[in-house]
Design an enzyme around this catalytic site. Structure first.
Site, short mmCIF file in Angstrom:
data_model
loop_
_atom_site.label_atom_id
_atom_site.label_comp_id
_atom_site.label_asym_id
_atom_site.label_seq_id
_atom_site.Cartn_x
_atom_site.Cartn_y
_atom_site.Cartn_z
N HIS A 81 8.66 -6.78 31.20
CA HIS A 81 8.90 -7.72 30.09
C HIS A 81 7.78 -7.85 29.07
CE1 HIS A 81 12.27 -9.97 29.01
NE2 HIS A 81 12.43 -10.67 30.11
N TYR A 92 14.79 -24.78 31.45
CA TYR A 92 14.40 -23.82 30.42
C TYR A 92 15.62 -22.98 30.06
CZ TYR A 92 11.69 -19.90 28.36
OH TYR A 92 11.18 -18.93 27.52
N SER A 106 16.37 -19.87 27.42
CA SER A 106 15.75 -18.96 26.46
C SER A 106 16.63 -18.80 25.23
CB SER A 106 15.53 -17.60 27.13
OG SER A 106 14.94 -16.70 26.23
N THR A 132 10.90 -15.69 21.48
CA THR A 132 11.88 -16.64 21.99
C THR A 132 11.36 -18.05 21.77
OG1 THR A 132 10.91 -16.63 24.20
CG2 THR A 132 12.71 -15.08 23.79
#
Length: 653
Positions: free
Chosen positions: A375, A487, A489, A500
């Site tokens: 990532h 959370y 995204s 993001t």
């Protein structure tokens, strides 16, 4: 830990340098031009990049207001009063100075966004292992024709389309990524002709006039020829734009072969089939000491181990893995439509993986295919575009068929041989045991709920995304009787070097809904009205986040600005409320596309849940992960199913 996405911004690599425009006429004996490229767009890939708007720095007062709104449903009245005083004090004092410093720095760096460097640094400094913690999975839908799901056939077709995608990107003839608000009016040849004629400096504005929004393409450079290399305290990204080979893993062994001929043309389909056929039929047994398992380690530990490997003569072999265009993984495991096995295998894998590569294209023994990607170089926008494009071609116009014959021409397969001393073998043995023990603690489950669909939600005038998030809140409240940091995204790729933003789905409205739902003292009409308010507010928060008007990234940048200027860290960032909000017990991300069978990731905290979800045309789906000593994903899925049933009854009441 914050689930986030990063790009490479401080390595002085630009797309303009990385993707040279080739002169077709200089290629010797060029083969079929159409075969060399997956797309040949009229509009150059990077045409809109120069004129993309910059990610805005929100007003400090607005950030404070949004932050407090997100805290309110999580805190007691007394805790909230303390948080409110602390936040207002920060805005009036330290925050004001930090805001000025952040704005000044942003003005000096107009080539990027204010968050890019900080966010990228956060990713590469984290020392926890990559699999489960960071690397997500995305699994392709199977080909509707069973014969094309043969491992060798499917792997070869995916390889061909992936390399053709890369060539289109290198030539800047890959279609730019554009979000069309009204596709029937803007996703047209006229749009491409009109915007293509405009100078790069104003091209974005031309698209905007037609209600189309070009997206940032800077991440695409990170797809190919790239690897994250472990180093002490902070990793680095290695990239080789001139790479000609792919690396293939089978039974823990590594193979490489060139995918281009001596003139720089992509090998023919039968030649690529010949190379992969050689590997598939190689009788070499399973590696006794599978080196790939070392990529599952703590990053500092893996950095020390890799340094020893280099010192003992393995540097050249590692460089071949690092520089490969991408990693193709051929696994013997047979999935047989077992959804639990699909999620587990593509998320955590086994010793036949190299989690440091930008992405690994995985094909099982029965042809189930997917991607596990690292990532730090970027987020899902680039990966999903690549994913969809190669899926569409391999299922629509594949180059290899079940009766295709492999060629013996240009077969250059070689097996990588490593010099492993007793110390390196000890590293591997230790990593194998530790990774197995870790994976055994992971609980993975999924839900496919057919009582509601994406279109049904729209029919009831509620956001499908809101309904799914409301289901997560109701499920957690049903199990634990409280509300926690959540959370979601949200991409900001509409801006130059956008990353993001966090959207906070736990709100006063969702809390009110869950409280009344589980107290059983409200009518369906009352609950339906509250649900409508939930949807309206949810949509507002999503829009704010997508437009760069969230608060999470802004507060994080202010905190990093304080560190950068060596000033005292403001109390707000050491507070109970800030840490509680940012401890993402429910970490969620949506992934919806016709090509996607499943997507998911691990929990970001030990007692949390990782939830990858989709609103499909015929159902709602979610993959849920947790750690067994702390939570049970199966129980959460049961509670989620009940919550979806409750929501369906209220909507259809």
């Amino acid at each position: 830990m914050i689930r986030a996405h990063r790009i490479l911004t401080n390595q002085n690599i630009t797309l303009r340098n990385y993707i040279p425009r080739k002169n077709f006429s200089k290629r010797k004996n060029i083969r079929d031009v159409d075969y060399q490229y997956l797309q040949r767009s009229k509009v150059p890939t990077m045409h809109f990049q120069k004129s993309l708007p910059r990610l805005p720095i929100p007003e400090l007062s607005k950030t404070g207001e949004r932050y407090l709104n997100a805290l309110r449903p999580l805190l007691s009245s007394e805790q909230y009063s303390t948080a409110e005083r602390r936040t207002n004090d920060f805005i009036a004092k330290e925050g004001k100075l930090l805001q000025e410093q952040l704005i000044a720095k942003d003005k000096r760096n107009k080539h990027t966004s204010y968050i890019s460097e900080y966010w990228f640094d956060l990713y590469l400094r984290d020392r926890i292992p990559l699999p489960i913690n960071y690397n997500p999975l995305i699994v392709f839908q199977n080909d509707s024709r069973p014969a094309y799901n043969n491992q060798l056939v499917r792997a070869t077709n995916l390889l061909i389309s992936a390399v053709r995608f890369r060539e289109s990107l290198k030539e800047q003839i890959l279609e730019p990524e554009v979000y069309h608000l009204n596709p029937k009016k803007s996703n047209t040849e006229f749009f491409r002709t009109f915007t293509g004629f405009l100078p790069e400096a104003i091209s974005w504005y031309g698209a905007y006039l037609m209600k189309a929004f070009p997206l940032d393409m800077s991440q695409f450079v990170g797809l190919f020829g790239a690897t994250r290399i472990p180093q002490l305290t902070k990793d680095k990204i290695f990239r080789d734009p001139s790479s000609r080979h792919v690396v293939v893993q089978k039974n823990g062994n590594f193979y490489i072969f060139d995918v281009y001929d001596s003139d720089g043309n992509i090998l023919s389909p039968s030649e690529l089939l010949g190379n992969l056929s050689r590997i598939v039929n190689d009788p070499t047994p399973k590696a006794e000491h599978p080196l790939g398992i070392l990529t599952t380690q703590n990053r500092d530990e893996w950095a020390e181990q890799r340094r020893h490997l280099v010192e003992t003569g393995n540097g050249e072999m590692l460089q071949k893995i690092d520089s490969a265009i991408f990693n193709l993984v051929l696994d013997d495991v047979v999935i047989d439509d077992d959804k639990h096995m699909i999620l587990r295998h593509f998320l955590q894998g086994d010793s036949n993986k190299w989690f440091d590569k930008s992405f690994s294209l995985i094909v099982t023994g029965d042809g189930v295919a997917g991607v596990n990607f690292e990532h730090s170089w970027g987020d899902g926008v680039a990966v999903l575009r690549f994913f969809q494009d190669i899926y569409n071609e391999t299922t629509g116009k594949p180059y290899i068929h079940p009766d295709s014959k492999p060629s013996e021409t240009n077969v250059t397969v070689s097996k990588l041989e490593f010099n492993l001393d007793d110390k390196s073998k000890g590293f591997i043995a230790k990593a194998l045991k530790e990774y197995k023990d870790w994976c055994d603690t992971l609980s993975i489950d999924y839900i496919l709920y057919e009582g509601l669909t994406k279109e049904a939600c729209k029919k009831f005038k509620v956001s499908p995304d809101c309904i799914m998030q409301l289901g997560f809140q109701a499920a957690y409240h049903l199990l634990y009787g409280k509300y926690v940091g959540t959370y979601e995204s949200c991409s900001t790729s509409a801006f130059k070097h956008g990353r993001t933003e966090t959207m906070r789905p736990c709100t006063d409205h969702t809390k009110l809904f869950c409280d009344k739902l589980h107290s059983n003292n409200s009518s369906k009409d009352e609950l339906r009205a509250i649900m409508a308010e939930c949807s309206t507010y949810h949509s507002q928060l999503v829009k704010e986040a997508a437009m760069g008007e969230g608060f999470d990234r802004h507060l994080f940048a202010l905190m990093k600005t304080a560190e950068e200027n060596q000033t005292r860290k403001p109390d707000i960032f050491e507070s109970y409320e800030y840490k509680y909000l940012n401890r993402s017990i429910l970490s969620t991300s949506t992934l919806s596309a016709p090509s996607v069978l499943a997507g998911g990731f691990g929990p970001v905290v030990k007692d949390g849940f990782g939830i990858g979800y989709s609103a499909f045309p015929d159902k709602l789906g979610a993959a849920v992960t947790s750690y067994k000593p702390h939570n049970d994903s199966s129980k959460f899925v049961e509670a989620l199913h009940k919550s979806f049933l409750d929501i369906t009854k209220i909507l259809s009441g």
